[in-house]
Every structure is written in structure tokens, then in C-alpha cells.
Design a protein around this motif. Sequence first.
Motif, PDB file in Angstrom:
ATOM      1  N   MET A 216       0.587  -1.126  -0.018  1.00  0.00           N
ATOM      2  CA  MET A 216       0.021  -0.174  -0.150  1.00  0.00           C
ATOM      3  C   MET A 216       0.734   1.280   0.042  1.00  0.00           C
ATOM      4  N   TYR A 217       1.668   1.200   0.965  1.00  0.00           N
ATOM      5  CA  TYR A 217       2.473   2.694   1.177  1.00  0.00           C
ATOM      6  C   TYR A 217       3.904   2.390   0.738  1.00  0.00           C
ATOM      7  N   GLY A 218       4.674   1.438  -0.155  1.00  0.00           N
ATOM      8  CA  GLY A 218       5.675   1.131  -0.069  1.00  0.00           C
ATOM      9  C   GLY A 218       6.447   1.464  -1.531  1.00  0.00           C
ATOM     10  N   THR A 219       5.523   1.632  -2.506  1.00  0.00           N
ATOM     11  CA  THR A 219       5.955   1.725  -3.958  1.00  0.00           C
ATOM     12  C   THR A 219       6.974   2.711  -4.166  1.00  0.00           C
ATOM     13  N   GLU A 220       7.126   3.823  -3.529  1.00  0.00           N
ATOM     14  CA  GLU A 220       8.266   4.792  -3.814  1.00  0.00           C
ATOM     15  C   GLU A 220       9.294   4.754  -2.641  1.00  0.00           C
ATOM     16  N   LEU A 221       9.068   4.125  -1.734  1.00  0.00           N
ATOM     17  CA  LEU A 221      10.009   3.662  -0.706  1.00  0.00           C
ATOM     18  C   LEU A 221      10.712   2.406  -0.563  1.00  0.00           C
ATOM     19  N   HIS A 222      10.654   1.753  -1.636  1.00  0.00           N
ATOM     20  CA  HIS A 222      11.251   0.382  -1.696  1.00  0.00           C
ATOM     21  C   HIS A 222      12.808   0.616  -1.470  1.00  0.00           C
ATOM     22  N   HIS A 223      13.440   1.603  -1.660  1.00  0.00           N
ATOM     23  CA  HIS A 223      15.026   1.884  -1.581  1.00  0.00           C
ATOM     24  C   HIS A 223      15.294   1.931  -0.025  1.00  0.00           C
ATOM     25  N   ILE A 224      14.285   2.387   0.609  1.00  0.00           N
ATOM     26  CA  ILE A 224      14.594   2.313   1.962  1.00  0.00           C
ATOM     27  C   ILE A 224      14.034   0.990   2.824  1.00  0.00           C
TER      28      ILE A 224
END
Length: 228
Positions: A216-224
Motif C-alpha cells: 500500500m505505502y511502499g511503492t516509492e519507498l522500496h529503496h528504504i
Amino acid sequence: MVDTLQVSFEEDGFATIQMMNGENRFQLSIIDEWNRALDKVLENKNTKGLLIKGMGRFFSNGIDLNWLGEQEGDSRRKFMDGLHRMLVRVLVFPVPTAALINGHAFGAGAFLALACDFRLMRPDRGWLCWPETAIGMRFGDNLLKVAKSKIPPGIAQKEALVYAKRLTGPEAKRLQFADVLTEEAKMPAEARVLISGALGRNGISRELLQNTKTDMYGTELHHIISKL
């Protein structure tokens, strides 16, 4: 070293992390302490929900800007990277989380509350605020991604992020930041009701909950997330 966080466990399966350092501002050592506290919660296999709260007038007043101003180069980068990872860790935490916003939540403190699944505020005291615009700062890419994962486009982003409005409990409820308005003494019980209702009669496994939050929330935060 004096602990700035206190972790406690109740027999009903709820854990509490209480910030207990005045304005509860973030420094690098406190980020490290947060990660140890989150580890401790996860080590307790009976924990089904996590409550996060402050003390007195403050939930958290965010980054210790005086401390940060004294840091140079690599130390500043290490702190900001650690802060981003800690916030994302809460965002995709494998048990439900609730922020009990007893007082003011500014900047990184507001981001910590936003990263939780539920937010409870007092109707009579305490502001929720992202003050970056008002104090001449930019959010940075990672913090904006955290914000956009929870704050829908439109009036909520405009008031909270663009114009740095200090949101009272009723205003936060109107913009759907706050799930419940109640007096501080009732927050733990109300948070338990929210979390128990979300888990339902059969519960949700930790692995599934974390995977779903990541989806849900991690599409653009996968690098973290990949470094957690």
C-alpha cells in the motif's frame, strides 16, 4: 546514558513506547534508541498492537535543530538516513500502531504520528503540524514520499504541507488525520478498541500485515524498505 524511551507490555497483548524526554526531539542517539525499542516490541511474540505516546505538553517536537546545526557532512546524512528508515519502519510495522497525541506533534514528530495506522488527539490541546514551509525549509524527497503515502491530494495536502497549518484536534479530524478525539486518559482504551476492531476476530499475521502495508505505502519507498 539515560533512556529517553520506555517500552512496556500489558497482558492483553498491547505494547507501549512512551517518549519521556521533554519535547521528545530527535537526535542520532535517539533514532538508535527507537530502533532498539521497536526490536524489543517485535521480540515479544504476544504483542498484537503498539501504542506510541509522549508526556506532558508534547508528543514530539521533531528534530533537534540546534543539535543538527552542530553536525557536519556525514553526521547529518547519517542522521537523516536513520530518521527516514525509522519512520518507514513504523509505516510498515508488522503489528498495528496507534499514535496517542497527548500534546504538540511538530515536524518529524508529526511524521511519526502519520506513519502510525491510527491517530488519537485531544479536542482541547495540542497541535499537529508540519512547519517546514513556515520556517523556510523543504521537506526532501523521502519525507514527502512518507507524507504522500498517507495524505491525499487536495485540501489536506494544501493545508498541512503547503501552508504548514497548525491543526487542532477538531481540524485534524476534519482533514481525516485524527481517527478519534478524546481526553488523554481515555486514549489507551480507545486505541485498543481501534486496533482490536481492525484485526478482527481472526487476527492478521505479522507477515501478511507488513506485506500489505508495504504494498500500500511502499511503492516509492522500496529503496528504504529494502534496507530495513
